[in-house]
Design a protein around this motif. Sequence first.
Motif, PDB file in Angstrom:
ATOM      1  N   ALA A 162       0.824  -1.205   0.000  1.00 41.88           N
ATOM      2  CA  ALA A 162       0.000   0.000   0.000  1.00 41.88           C
ATOM      3  C   ALA A 162       0.861   1.260   0.000  1.00 41.88           C
TER       4      ALA A 162
ATOM      5  N   PHE B 148       2.282   1.896  -3.329  1.00 41.08           N
ATOM      6  CA  PHE B 148       1.264   2.484  -4.201  1.00 41.08           C
ATOM      7  C   PHE B 148       1.139   3.986  -3.949  1.00 41.08           C
ATOM      8  N   PHE B 149       1.123   4.400  -2.683  1.00 41.78           N
ATOM      9  CA  PHE B 149       0.983   5.817  -2.363  1.00 41.78           C
ATOM     10  C   PHE B 149       2.245   6.608  -2.715  1.00 41.78           C
TER      11      PHE B 149
ATOM     12  N   ASP C  29      -7.738   2.154  -1.998  1.00 40.46           N
ATOM     13  CA  ASP C  29      -6.740   1.811  -3.006  1.00 40.46           C
ATOM     14  C   ASP C  29      -6.897   0.340  -3.349  1.00 40.46           C
TER      15      ASP C  29
END
Length: 261
Positions: free
Chosen positions: A139, A142-143, A223
């Motif tokens: 995650a 991804f950010f 997400d």
Amino acid sequence: MTQDDIDASKAPLIDHLIELRGRLIKSLIAIAIAFVVCFYFASDIFNILVVPYERAAGETRSIELIYTAPQEYFFTQLKLALFGALFLAFPVLASQIYMFVAPGLYKNERGAFLPFLVATPILFLIGACLVYFVVMPLAMNFFLAMEQEGGAGQASIQLLPRVSEYLGLIMVLIFAFGIVFQLPVVLTLLARAGMTNAADLKRKRKYAVVIAFIMAAVLTPPDPISQISLAVPALLLYEISIIAVRYVERSKAAAETDEAS
């Protein structure tokens, strides 16, 4: 019902309430002691929880987290201490629940109830480890991929998360995965109570797929990495639950056959 019957029924109820109060007091004392310990080590625990962020960012990048209000990090430490206290005190909570419920169970029911108390923290821990080692680094990758270095005609965009927001994110994920990983325990208990069976669970598999993705959308950040990472294990746990329920049904059938013979 006569007055004597009413008076006779009051004593056991009062005894149960007194025992319940004692169990609650012991549980609260355990939580309070664990809270003090976790608050003392709150900064160290927070640094441990930042490790997935560090793994996602890489060794060459320094990690920066900020707080924008004077009291923000203090309240973050309080939340972190309560989070750790509930986790550390769970064995005490589980034992108090078992000691309160056990006198009202038959011997075979006690033997059946105890494994579920043992399985609950283990499954929660497995879900938390999945978040810590897999989901959270993915995650954060991804950010972090949304950052922009800046230059001619481009603004510099960098991720500077607040300590409260980062803690809130990882706590939500840990609780979400921990709760979802209790699915085999819940469904197996329902099967033992006769409220469901393996055939019924197989028929409702298509609904389980839809519910799994809805739960993932509600319990996780918006997400795709987090949502897919929760939905897929939930579906696998549903299949494991069907196997566990089938085993319970076979055990019950064998026990009934032995009793009949």
